[in-house]
Design a protein around this motif. Sequence first.
Motif, short mmCIF file in Angstrom:
data_model
loop_
_atom_site.label_atom_id
_atom_site.label_comp_id
_atom_site.label_asym_id
_atom_site.label_seq_id
_atom_site.Cartn_x
_atom_site.Cartn_y
_atom_site.Cartn_z
N VAL A 46 0.64 -1.18 -0.04
CA VAL A 46 0.10 0.04 0.14
C VAL A 46 0.77 1.20 -0.05
O VAL A 46 0.74 2.19 -0.96
CB VAL A 46 -1.01 0.02 1.08
N ALA A 47 1.77 1.35 1.04
CA ALA A 47 2.51 2.44 1.06
C ALA A 47 3.94 2.29 2.04
O ALA A 47 3.98 1.31 2.68
CB ALA A 47 1.76 3.55 1.63
N ALA A 48 4.75 3.18 1.99
CA ALA A 48 5.88 2.93 2.60
C ALA A 48 6.62 4.22 2.61
O ALA A 48 6.48 5.31 1.81
CB ALA A 48 6.94 1.94 1.89
N ILE A 49 7.63 4.47 3.73
CA ILE A 49 8.22 5.49 3.99
C ILE A 49 9.50 5.56 4.55
O ILE A 49 9.75 4.52 5.29
CB ILE A 49 7.31 6.54 5.02
N SER A 50 10.41 6.44 4.16
CA SER A 50 11.71 6.05 4.58
C SER A 50 12.06 6.48 5.96
O SER A 50 11.30 7.26 6.70
CB SER A 50 12.94 6.83 3.64
N ARG A 51 13.15 6.25 6.59
CA ARG A 51 13.61 6.61 7.74
C ARG A 51 13.43 8.03 7.95
O ARG A 51 12.84 8.26 9.14
CB ARG A 51 14.94 6.13 8.26
N ASP A 52 13.80 8.72 7.41
CA ASP A 52 13.79 10.29 7.60
C ASP A 52 12.58 10.93 7.17
O ASP A 52 12.22 12.08 7.26
CB ASP A 52 14.77 11.10 6.85
N GLY A 53 11.51 10.08 6.36
CA GLY A 53 10.32 10.64 6.05
C GLY A 53 10.25 11.42 4.94
O GLY A 53 9.30 11.87 4.38
N ARG A 54 11.57 11.66 4.20
CA ARG A 54 11.65 12.19 3.00
C ARG A 54 11.12 11.52 1.69
O ARG A 54 10.74 12.10 0.63
CB ARG A 54 12.77 12.79 2.67
N HIS A 55 11.05 10.19 1.84
CA HIS A 55 10.79 9.57 0.59
C HIS A 55 9.71 8.43 0.79
O HIS A 55 9.62 7.58 1.83
CB HIS A 55 12.00 8.47 0.43
#
Length: 122
Positions: A46-55
Amino acid sequence: QLQASGGGLVQPGGSLRLACAASGSFFSINAMGWYRQTPGKQREFVAAISRDGRHRYYADSVLGRFIMYRDNAKNTVSLQLNSLKAEDTAAYYCAANLAGWSPRSDRSYNYWGQGTLVTVSS
């Protein structure tokens, strides 16, 4: 350990916000993801986010309707579900990656929470 919450019954066109809280060392977690699954079907990204939230990454089916957030200070991620459709009905699972992340591959996630059920129906 991951704890997902926020599921429920909502009418088509409505909104929900799912949350996933991580206990233990959130600092060791790299990326986070959300998947969903309906009976008899394979788990779906569905969705994913990087550690820093930027990607952030989204499935085509939810792009423009769902938004994933991350709050490292609170050890949580959330998924805002807007303009919900009947086909969004599923159990939603959050997942955590420690290293070597491939956003859309469920094999790259090391920990999984229990599902929270989203039902979209009038």
